[in-house]
Each structure stands twice: as structure tokens, then as C-alpha cells.
Motif scaffolding. Structure first.
Motif, PDB file in Angstrom:
ATOM      1  N   VAL A  85      32.706  41.327  65.852  1.00 37.06           N
ATOM      2  CA  VAL A  85      31.541  40.796  65.147  1.00 37.06           C
ATOM      3  C   VAL A  85      31.718  39.283  65.013  1.00 37.06           C
ATOM      4  CG1 VAL A  85      30.268  40.810  62.977  1.00 37.06           C
ATOM      5  CG2 VAL A  85      31.250  42.929  63.862  1.00 37.06           C
ATOM      6  N   VAL A  86      30.663  38.532  65.252  1.00 38.71           N
ATOM      7  CA  VAL A  86      30.720  37.099  65.000  1.00 38.71           C
ATOM      8  C   VAL A  86      30.656  36.878  63.512  1.00 38.71           C
ATOM      9  CG1 VAL A  86      29.607  34.863  65.319  1.00 38.71           C
ATOM     10  CG2 VAL A  86      29.691  36.495  67.212  1.00 38.71           C
ATOM     11  N   PHE A  87      31.741  36.378  62.970  1.00 38.48           N
ATOM     12  CA  PHE A  87      31.836  36.136  61.524  1.00 38.48           C
ATOM     13  C   PHE A  87      31.691  34.647  61.279  1.00 38.48           C
ATOM     14  CE2 PHE A  87      34.336  35.099  57.729  1.00 38.48           C
ATOM     15  CZ  PHE A  87      33.761  35.958  56.803  1.00 38.48           C
ATOM     16  N   SER A  88      30.705  34.293  60.452  1.00 38.15           N
ATOM     17  CA  SER A  88      30.496  32.885  60.136  1.00 38.15           C
ATOM     18  C   SER A  88      29.638  32.815  58.884  1.00 38.15           C
ATOM     19  CB  SER A  88      29.796  32.172  61.279  1.00 38.15           C
ATOM     20  OG  SER A  88      29.486  30.849  60.932  1.00 38.15           O
ATOM     21  N   VAL A 129      33.644  37.098  42.165  1.00 37.22           N
ATOM     22  CA  VAL A 129      33.339  38.295  42.962  1.00 37.22           C
ATOM     23  C   VAL A 129      31.851  38.624  42.955  1.00 37.22           C
ATOM     24  CG1 VAL A 129      35.646  39.217  42.560  1.00 37.22           C
ATOM     25  CG2 VAL A 129      33.753  39.960  41.106  1.00 37.22           C
ATOM     26  N   GLY A 130      31.111  38.061  42.002  1.00 35.47           N
ATOM     27  CA  GLY A 130      29.673  38.297  41.964  1.00 35.47           C
ATOM     28  C   GLY A 130      28.870  37.292  42.764  1.00 35.47           C
ATOM     29  N   ALA A 131      29.533  36.293  43.319  1.00 35.83           N
ATOM     30  CA  ALA A 131      28.829  35.245  44.067  1.00 35.83           C
ATOM     31  C   ALA A 131      28.488  35.735  45.472  1.00 35.83           C
ATOM     32  CB  ALA A 131      29.698  33.997  44.141  1.00 35.83           C
ATOM     33  N   GLY A 132      27.471  35.108  46.039  1.00 33.09           N
ATOM     34  CA  GLY A 132      27.027  35.495  47.368  1.00 33.09           C
ATOM     35  C   GLY A 132      28.107  35.356  48.419  1.00 33.09           C
ATOM     36  N   MET A 133      28.965  34.350  48.273  1.00 34.19           N
ATOM     37  CA  MET A 133      30.022  34.149  49.258  1.00 34.19           C
ATOM     38  C   MET A 133      30.969  35.338  49.294  1.00 34.19           C
ATOM     39  SD  MET A 133      32.867  31.113  49.514  1.00 34.19           S
ATOM     40  CE  MET A 133      31.574  29.877  49.513  1.00 34.19           C
ATOM     41  N   PHE A 134      31.355  35.827  48.124  1.00 34.17           N
ATOM     42  CA  PHE A 134      32.275  36.960  48.083  1.00 34.17           C
ATOM     43  C   PHE A 134      31.601  38.214  48.640  1.00 34.17           C
ATOM     44  CE2 PHE A 134      35.072  40.195  46.425  1.00 34.17           C
ATOM     45  CZ  PHE A 134      36.320  39.598  46.497  1.00 34.17           C
ATOM     46  N   GLU A 135      30.333  38.378  48.315  1.00 36.85           N
ATOM     47  CA  GLU A 135      29.607  39.527  48.857  1.00 36.85           C
ATOM     48  C   GLU A 135      29.567  39.472  50.382  1.00 36.85           C
ATOM     49  OE1 GLU A 135      25.832  39.468  46.948  1.00 36.85           O
ATOM     50  OE2 GLU A 135      26.616  40.107  44.990  1.00 36.85           O
ATOM     51  N   ARG A 136      29.436  38.272  50.928  1.00 38.75           N
ATOM     52  CA  ARG A 136      29.422  38.130  52.394  1.00 38.75           C
ATOM     53  C   ARG A 136      30.731  38.572  53.006  1.00 38.75           C
ATOM     54  NH1 ARG A 136      26.772  34.169  55.125  1.00 38.75           N
ATOM     55  NH2 ARG A 136      27.954  34.952  56.901  1.00 38.75           N
ATOM     56  N   ARG A 174      40.956  36.593  51.195  1.00 38.76           N
ATOM     57  CA  ARG A 174      41.016  35.155  50.950  1.00 38.76           C
ATOM     58  C   ARG A 174      40.956  34.370  52.245  1.00 38.76           C
ATOM     59  NH1 ARG A 174      46.931  34.466  48.050  1.00 38.76           N
ATOM     60  NH2 ARG A 174      48.279  34.411  49.864  1.00 38.76           N
ATOM     61  N   ALA A 175      41.481  34.931  53.320  1.00 40.18           N
ATOM     62  CA  ALA A 175      41.338  34.257  54.613  1.00 40.18           C
ATOM     63  C   ALA A 175      39.865  34.178  55.008  1.00 40.18           C
ATOM     64  CB  ALA A 175      42.140  34.996  55.678  1.00 40.18           C
ATOM     65  N   ARG A 176      39.135  35.282  54.832  1.00 39.57           N
ATOM     66  CA  ARG A 176      37.714  35.283  55.187  1.00 39.57           C
ATOM     67  C   ARG A 176      36.925  34.312  54.318  1.00 39.57           C
ATOM     68  NH1 ARG A 176      38.579  40.983  55.041  1.00 39.57           N
ATOM     69  NH2 ARG A 176      37.149  41.231  53.278  1.00 39.57           N
ATOM     70  N   LEU A 177      37.288  34.199  53.048  1.00 41.44           N
ATOM     71  CA  LEU A 177      36.601  33.253  52.167  1.00 41.44           C
ATOM     72  C   LEU A 177      36.727  31.827  52.693  1.00 41.44           C
ATOM     73  CD1 LEU A 177      37.619  34.705  48.689  1.00 41.44           C
ATOM     74  CD2 LEU A 177      35.264  34.360  49.470  1.00 41.44           C
ATOM     75  N   ALA A 178      37.923  31.444  53.097  1.00 39.72           N
ATOM     76  CA  ALA A 178      38.130  30.081  53.590  1.00 39.72           C
ATOM     77  C   ALA A 178      37.429  29.860  54.926  1.00 39.72           C
ATOM     78  CB  ALA A 178      39.622  29.786  53.714  1.00 39.72           C
ATOM     79  N   LEU A 179      37.472  30.851  55.803  1.00 39.74           N
ATOM     80  CA  LEU A 179      36.775  30.725  57.087  1.00 39.74           C
ATOM     81  C   LEU A 179      35.276  30.587  56.862  1.00 39.74           C
ATOM     82  CD1 LEU A 179      38.815  33.412  59.029  1.00 39.74           C
ATOM     83  CD2 LEU A 179      38.737  30.972  59.603  1.00 39.74           C
ATOM     84  N   SER A 181      41.285  41.775  60.779  1.00 41.73           N
ATOM     85  CA  SER A 181      41.071  41.821  59.337  1.00 41.73           C
ATOM     86  C   SER A 181      40.946  43.260  58.870  1.00 41.73           C
ATOM     87  CB  SER A 181      39.793  41.035  58.995  1.00 41.73           C
ATOM     88  OG  SER A 181      39.538  41.024  57.607  1.00 41.73           O
ATOM     89  N   PHE A 182      41.122  43.457  57.582  1.00 45.70           N
ATOM     90  CA  PHE A 182      40.881  44.753  56.937  1.00 45.70           C
ATOM     91  C   PHE A 182      40.130  44.458  55.654  1.00 45.70           C
ATOM     92  CE2 PHE A 182      42.621  48.106  53.954  1.00 45.70           C
ATOM     93  CZ  PHE A 182      41.815  49.124  54.427  1.00 45.70           C
ATOM     94  N   ARG A 183      38.966  45.024  55.513  1.00 50.04           N
ATOM     95  CA  ARG A 183      38.029  44.638  54.456  1.00 50.04           C
ATOM     96  C   ARG A 183      38.664  44.620  53.073  1.00 50.04           C
ATOM     97  NH1 ARG A 183      34.725  47.727  51.078  1.00 50.04           N
ATOM     98  NH2 ARG A 183      32.857  46.622  50.306  1.00 50.04           N
ATOM     99  N   ARG A 184      39.433  45.624  52.711  1.00 47.57           N
ATOM    100  CA  ARG A 184      39.909  45.762  51.335  1.00 47.57           C
ATOM    101  C   ARG A 184      41.251  45.078  51.073  1.00 47.57           C
ATOM    102  NH1 ARG A 184      41.246  50.517  50.101  1.00 47.57           N
ATOM    103  NH2 ARG A 184      40.980  51.648  52.052  1.00 47.57           N
ATOM    104  N   CYS A 185      41.838  44.473  52.066  1.00 48.13           N
ATOM    105  CA  CYS A 185      43.108  43.772  51.857  1.00 48.13           C
ATOM    106  C   CYS A 185      42.864  42.422  51.182  1.00 48.13           C
ATOM    107  CB  CYS A 185      43.802  43.557  53.205  1.00 48.13           C
ATOM    108  SG  CYS A 185      45.253  42.485  53.098  1.00 48.13           S
TER     109      CYS A 185
END
Length: 219
Positions: free
Chosen positions: A216-219, A194-201, A22-27, A13-17
């Protein structure tokens, strides 16, 4: 930082891509744990290139060796494992309608977005012409949001989370200009996501992954 489990899928992954976002959001929403390996695009790890020679993020390597290197495929895979927020079942419309809207985002809108944000990467490009051309898609979103709080109903769904990272990127190119445009519903929609906790995560910062070390364990 947690040590990774060898049985976890691996996510490059790349943080700013926005595709990786969107992949991280779904995961995240689906609770799919993975080993996240943060990539620096000018220094791509060979292990990622071996898995996906096209060299773009995100890349998800499943435990059975299957490689998913399209962000939408990663989203659909994760949500088909577990979809607690019903992102694949919108209140209005259908999955097919959401995929069609996402295709518009990934096609014509992304074409103009790239040339608006990065005109120096292209020959004979006028950034403002592409900004104007991109507005048709955004005005269409504004119109949809006049019917409900989100693109397909009163709750977020796949289309919202797949499209928002790209609208965010567009808005940040010239935030003052974006804030002055006649699309208040679009701005409220974007701010809510973008202001929601999920997006911040999913926007947490990680150090560049070094081959031979744990991600890093991402979950």
C-alpha cells in the motif's frame, strides 16, 4: 488501494505494534511516501527477515538499500528529511533531552509494561507488581504535563509521538483502572494524541502483505 512505485522505500509494519506506530507517525507527518507491507508476526515474510534477521517491526528499506530496523532511527531519518511540525525542535528542552526521556520509556517502562500486559510470556511474574513499578515513569510524565500541554512545550514533539503508543498500550491493559488513577493531565495528553486525525490515519487497517504483490502506498 494504490499500486506502489518501485522507487519508494519499503516499510514492513504491524498495525498494533507501538514501535511501528511511532515510525508511521513520523513518516506521515514528514510526508515520506513508502510502500507499506503489513506483517503478521506469526508469519513473517522471508524478504523482511533477509533485510533484518532479528525479525521485528518496523523495518524500513530505503531506495539505496540501507536498512533501518529501529523505530527511533526511522523517526529521526524521516524528520531529518522534512520536519514541518518541528518535532525535532521542541519549545522547551532539547533533542537530547527528548531522546533521554524516550530511552526511559524504551528501557525500564517497556520492561514493566511487557510483564504487566503479557505476564504469561514470562516465568514467575506478578503482573500487578510490574504495573505498580511502571507507575513511576507515568507519574513523571504527569508532572511534566503540569508545566505545558505536551512533554516539551505547547505543541507535540518527537518525545510525545514516540512515547504515546506505549502509554496507550499500558492504558488499554486495564482501562477502568487506568481511568481511575490520579493522572488527569496524562489522560488528557494521551486522548489528544490518539484522538487526532494523524493517529487515526496511522491506525488504518491493511490486509497482510503477500509476497509478489504490491503493498500500500502510505503517505
Amino acid at each position: 488501494m494504490q499500486k506502489t512505485d518501485a522507487d519508494l522505500p519499503v516499510l514492513y509494519s504491524f498495525r498494533r505494534c507501538p514501535y511501528a506506530m511511532r515510525a508511521r507517525l513520523a513518516l506521515l507527518v514528514s510526508g515520506q511516501r513508502c510502500e507499506l507491507r503489513e506483517v503478521v508476526l506469526r508469519d513473517k515474510p522471508q524478504a523482511m527477515l533477509d533485510a533484518s534477521p532479528k525479525g521485528t517491526v518496523p523495518v524500513l528499506i530505503l531506495t539505496d538499500g540501507q536498512v533501518l530496523d529501529e523505530s527511533l532511527d526511522i523517526m529521526l531519518w524521516a524528520l531529518r528529511q522534512y520536519d514541518p511540525e518541528q518535532w525535532l525542535s521542541p519549545q522547551q528542552g532539547s533533542l537530547e533531552a527528548m531522546l533521554a526521556l524516550i530511552a526511559q520509556c524504551d528501557g525500564e517502562f517497556k520492561f514493566h509494561l511487557d510483564r504487566y500486559k503479557y505476564p504469561e510470556r514470562y516465568d514467575n511474574v506478578d503482573a500487578l507488581e510490574h504495573r505498580e513499578a511502571a507507575q513511576g515513569f507515568l507519574l513523571g510524565l504527569e508532572a511534566r504535563l503540569g508545566e505545558a500541554a505536551y512533554l516539551f512545550g505547547e505543541h507535540p514533539a518527537l518525545a510525545d509521538m514516540a512515547i504515546a503508543p506505549f502509554v496507550r498500550q499500558f492504558s488499554q491493559t486495564d482501562l477502568d483502572w487506568f481511568s481511575a488513577q490520579p493522572w488527569p493531565r496524562l489522560r488528557d495528553w494521551l486522548s489528544g494524541i490518539v484522538g487526532a486525525g494523524m493517529f487515526e490515519r496511522v491506525m488504518e487497517k491493511y490486509s497482510q502483505w503477500v509476497p509478489g504483490t504490491d503493498g500500500v502506498v502510505f503517505s
